[in-house]
Design a protein around this motif. Structure first.
Motif, PDB file in Angstrom:
ATOM      1  N   LEU B 217      -6.548  -3.219  -3.342  1.00  0.00           N
ATOM      2  CA  LEU B 217      -5.941  -1.883  -3.241  1.00  0.00           C
ATOM      3  C   LEU B 217      -4.998  -1.803  -2.049  1.00  0.00           C
ATOM      4  CD1 LEU B 217      -5.805   1.223  -3.638  1.00  0.00           C
ATOM      5  CD2 LEU B 217      -7.974   1.374  -2.430  1.00  0.00           C
ATOM      6  N   GLY B 218      -5.441  -2.318  -0.910  1.00  0.00           N
ATOM      7  CA  GLY B 218      -4.634  -2.277   0.305  1.00  0.00           C
ATOM      8  C   GLY B 218      -3.300  -2.983   0.132  1.00  0.00           C
ATOM      9  N   PHE B 219      -3.341  -4.204  -0.427  1.00  0.00           N
ATOM     10  CA  PHE B 219      -2.101  -4.977  -0.579  1.00  0.00           C
ATOM     11  C   PHE B 219      -1.238  -4.487  -1.742  1.00  0.00           C
ATOM     12  CE2 PHE B 219      -4.254  -8.067   2.169  1.00  0.00           C
ATOM     13  CZ  PHE B 219      -3.227  -8.269   3.077  1.00  0.00           C
ATOM     14  N   LEU B 220      -1.852  -3.819  -2.716  1.00  0.00           N
ATOM     15  CA  LEU B 220      -1.051  -3.277  -3.823  1.00  0.00           C
ATOM     16  C   LEU B 220      -0.202  -2.102  -3.354  1.00  0.00           C
ATOM     17  CD1 LEU B 220      -3.347  -2.991  -6.981  1.00  0.00           C
ATOM     18  CD2 LEU B 220      -1.308  -4.373  -6.758  1.00  0.00           C
ATOM     19  N   LEU B 221      -0.785  -1.285  -2.471  1.00  0.00           N
ATOM     20  CA  LEU B 221      -0.121  -0.019  -2.173  1.00  0.00           C
ATOM     21  C   LEU B 221       0.575   0.072  -0.817  1.00  0.00           C
ATOM     22  CD1 LEU B 221      -2.648   2.506  -3.715  1.00  0.00           C
ATOM     23  CD2 LEU B 221      -0.674   1.420  -4.742  1.00  0.00           C
ATOM     24  N   PHE B 222      -0.086  -0.356   0.265  1.00  0.00           N
ATOM     25  CA  PHE B 222       0.500  -0.126   1.588  1.00  0.00           C
ATOM     26  C   PHE B 222       1.854  -0.824   1.796  1.00  0.00           C
ATOM     27  CE2 PHE B 222      -3.882   1.145   3.037  1.00  0.00           C
ATOM     28  CZ  PHE B 222      -3.534   2.430   3.400  1.00  0.00           C
ATOM     29  N   PRO B 223       1.975  -2.121   1.486  1.00  0.00           N
ATOM     30  CA  PRO B 223       3.293  -2.748   1.745  1.00  0.00           C
ATOM     31  C   PRO B 223       4.447  -2.103   0.957  1.00  0.00           C
ATOM     32  CG  PRO B 223       1.614  -4.427   1.502  1.00  0.00           C
ATOM     33  CD  PRO B 223       0.986  -3.137   1.090  1.00  0.00           C
ATOM     34  N   PRO B 224       4.274  -1.799  -0.357  1.00  0.00           N
ATOM     35  CA  PRO B 224       5.393  -1.129  -1.039  1.00  0.00           C
ATOM     36  C   PRO B 224       5.689   0.257  -0.478  1.00  0.00           C
ATOM     37  CG  PRO B 224       3.866  -2.028  -2.651  1.00  0.00           C
ATOM     38  CD  PRO B 224       3.213  -2.168  -1.330  1.00  0.00           C
ATOM     39  N   LEU B 225       4.629   1.006  -0.127  1.00  0.00           N
ATOM     40  CA  LEU B 225       4.866   2.353   0.425  1.00  0.00           C
ATOM     41  C   LEU B 225       5.622   2.259   1.751  1.00  0.00           C
ATOM     42  CD1 LEU B 225       1.442   4.104  -0.349  1.00  0.00           C
ATOM     43  CD2 LEU B 225       3.646   4.589  -1.418  1.00  0.00           C
ATOM     44  N   THR B 226       5.264   1.261   2.571  1.00  0.00           N
ATOM     45  CA  THR B 226       5.942   1.081   3.865  1.00  0.00           C
ATOM     46  C   THR B 226       7.386   0.619   3.646  1.00  0.00           C
ATOM     47  OG1 THR B 226       3.807   0.400   4.754  1.00  0.00           O
ATOM     48  CG2 THR B 226       5.726  -0.024   6.135  1.00  0.00           C
ATOM     49  N   ALA B 227       7.557  -0.358   2.763  1.00  0.00           N
ATOM     50  CA  ALA B 227       8.903  -0.910   2.521  1.00  0.00           C
ATOM     51  C   ALA B 227       9.843   0.154   1.971  1.00  0.00           C
ATOM     52  CB  ALA B 227       8.811  -2.089   1.561  1.00  0.00           C
ATOM     53  N   HIS B 228       9.299   1.070   1.145  1.00  0.00           N
ATOM     54  CA  HIS B 228      10.148   2.093   0.530  1.00  0.00           C
ATOM     55  C   HIS B 228      10.772   3.026   1.567  1.00  0.00           C
ATOM     56  CE1 HIS B 228      11.370   5.394  -2.164  1.00  0.00           C
ATOM     57  NE2 HIS B 228      11.528   4.416  -3.039  1.00  0.00           N
TER      58      HIS B 228
END
Lengths: 238, 302
Positions: B217-228
């Motif tokens: 869950l952490g790797f699915l969501l946090f990096p894309p949300l941050t990158a966006h």
């Protein structure tokens, strides 16, 4: 509408709607090649439902949609949706949005070649949006987005251009420039156009043929006849 | 620096854990990008837990004597993979069908599925003497006992997922951005959606199998949300999310190793801190941008 041999699309006994609920029934229409038709009516009258059915997004509830093959193949449909339907979360430049229009000619997993990219640029130029090429689509104004979406529809090299409310929610001057653009595309490219709108004053000067949806009924005729003041009164009263 | 040198030593006992963490970090965000773009973040929360429930169910079948015991690691691994994949793909199919029929709200469906999957994972675990120990570690996000077989399988499968996402990015982007347009271009939208969700499901199943639902869950969501917050193009978005995931996975592992913490929880806490700082920085930059222009306009008027 005019003569049968020049028909691009005919609708026979068509019923459209969602699920089992029909919005329009027994629609019989013919669209001649190179015609510029306006699909008019109030919000909720079934304009978008009819366009979505013609595009194959919704299945017809009854009746038949018959496209007359162009150059031996199925006609290509260019579609400009209501711009609010496109999510601003996508980080796409205007050029990338237009490039989607060429995807129908590029196989899965294939790169879009230089020729198609040049064509996408050309479409942006045709709609006066070349300077928007590198800008983010989500950050454009309503009128600018509309130009880009029309460019995308042109990038498909369409036989039939379908536009859903291209003039809604934009100011009068921009509306007029969009309508001028469509008139130019219609006249210079001999493009067949069907445009849905609820904004009669903005479009009446430009369209040659009117399809009026009113309380589940379909009325059609040349613009000067159907939109004559006495006819409009009669339509709104029936 | 010493910790970094130590974890990259070829004789380091937990080297497979380091490698698998980085592989997760690089690949999961690429899949997560589509969850964010399609506004399916809640699905990214529910699916790892459902996948975890699938693993618990597969081991429960063994515990109840309905399946023969697989004593060797590859056999157990295959069983867990089948349970995880079956549950994930079945859930995706069910969510799609319910969405099509318009049954209830998306949040209600995913929230219910998440709570039920969590409850059943626990119930199946406490009554199963076979799978209990390993699966509880998995729930906590312990990435310790990673065999060469698991590493090879995970790296191979994730390479395939990444390659498919790259090769068919044009199609996945078109059906995600404007499915109506895709239909008008005679594209098989249902088929491309199914392919995309198959890749998402496969990635989640494999990740949960090796690292547990929390890390996935952490790797699915946090990096894309941050990158966006910072990306200007789709390419930047995907690459930044993937790079951020990879670097954070490595940093998280080093921190966990140095201070003797569970790797998964450390990774997720670090991802959360980076996201919070990034959002703060983005807001500050945006305000600064406005005030710079505000001053410039005032100066021009003056």
């Amino acid at each position: 509408m005019d003569n049968h041999s020049d028909t691009l699309l005919s609708l026979e006994g068509l019923a459209v709607g969602y699920g089992r609920q029909a919005v329009l029934e027994d629609v019989n229409l013919r669209f001649p090649r190179c015609s510029f038709s306006g699909l008019l009516g109030a919000n909720g009258s079934g304009k978008s439902t009819l366009i979505r059915t013609l595009l194959g997004i919704l299945p017809p509830l009854a009746g038949r949609i018959a496209f007359v093959p162009t150059n031996g193949g199925d006609p290509v449909l260019g579609y400009a949706p209501q711009r609010e339907s496109l999510d601003p979360i996508f980080l796409l430049s205007s050029f990338e949005v237009v490039l989607m229009g060429v995807c129908g000619r590029v196989g899965p997993g294939r790169f879009i070649d230089k020729r198609e990219r040049a064509w996408a640029h050309q479409c942006l130029e045709q709609t006066g949006a070349a300077d928007l090429s590198g800008k983010q689509f989500s950050e454009l104004s309503g009128g600018q987005k509309q130009r880009v979406l029309i460019a995308r529809a042109l990038a498909t090299k369409p036989d039939f251009l379908l536009l859903d409310e291209p003039t809604s929610g934009i100011d009068v001057a921009v509306k007029q420039s969009i309508m001028e653009l469509l008139r130019r595309i219609h006249q210079e490219q001999r493009q067949t156009i069907l445009m849905a709108s609820h904004d009669l004053p903005a479009v009446r000067r430009y369209i040659g043929h009117v399809i009026w949806l009113h309380q589940g009924k379909v009325l059609e005729g040349p613009t000067h006849e159907l939109l004559a003041p006495d006819r409009i009164e009669a339509i709104l009263d029936f | 620096m010493n910790t970094l040198r130590e974890v990259f030593d070829p004789n380091f006992l937990l080297r497979n854990s380091v490698y698998i963490s980085v592989v997760f970090g690089l690949t999961c965000p690429l899949v997560g990008v589509y969850l964010v773009l399609r506004r399916l973040v809640f699905m990214g929360v529910a699916l790892p837990q459902i996948s975890s429930c699938g693993i618990a169910f597969a081991f429960a079948l063994q515990g109840w004597g309905l399946l023969p015991h697989a004593h060797e690691t590859p056999g157990e691994h295959t069983l867990a993979f089948l349970g995880s994949t079956f549950f994930t793909l079945a859930a995706i199919l069910l969510f799609s069908l319910l969405a099509r029929r318009g049954c209830g709200s998306v949040e209600a469906r995913l929230g219910t599925a998440y709570a039920l999957a969590w409850a059943w994972s626990v119930l199946l675990l406490v009554k199963n003497p076979i799978g209990e120990h390993g699966l509880l570690d998995l729930q906590k996000g312990e990435i310790i006992a990673i065999s060469n077989f698991e590493l090879a399988m995970t790296a191979g499968a994730f390479s395939l997922v990444a390659a498919a996402l790259f090769v068919f990015r044009k199609e996945f982007l078109l059906v995600s951005f404007d499915p109506d347009m895709a239909i008008s271009l005679k594209k098989n939208v249902l088929g491309w959606d199914a392919a995309l969700f198959l890749l998402i499901g496969l990635t989640i199943s494999i990740s949960v199998l090796s690292a547990g639902p929390l890390v996935t869950l952490g790797f699915l969501l946090f990096p894309p949300l941050t990158a966006h917050l910072f990306a200007r193009t789709m390419r930047q978005f995907a690459l930044l999310a993937s790079a951020l995931g990879g670097v954070t996975a490595l940093a998280g592992f080093c921190l966990a190793y140095r201070w003797d913490l569970p790797v998964g929880a450390t990774d997720v806490a670090l991802l959360g801190a980076i996201y919070a700082l990034a959002a703060l920085a983005r807001n500050t930059l945006a305000r600064g941008h406005i005030s710079i222009f505000g001053h410039a306009n005032q100066a021009r008027r003056g």
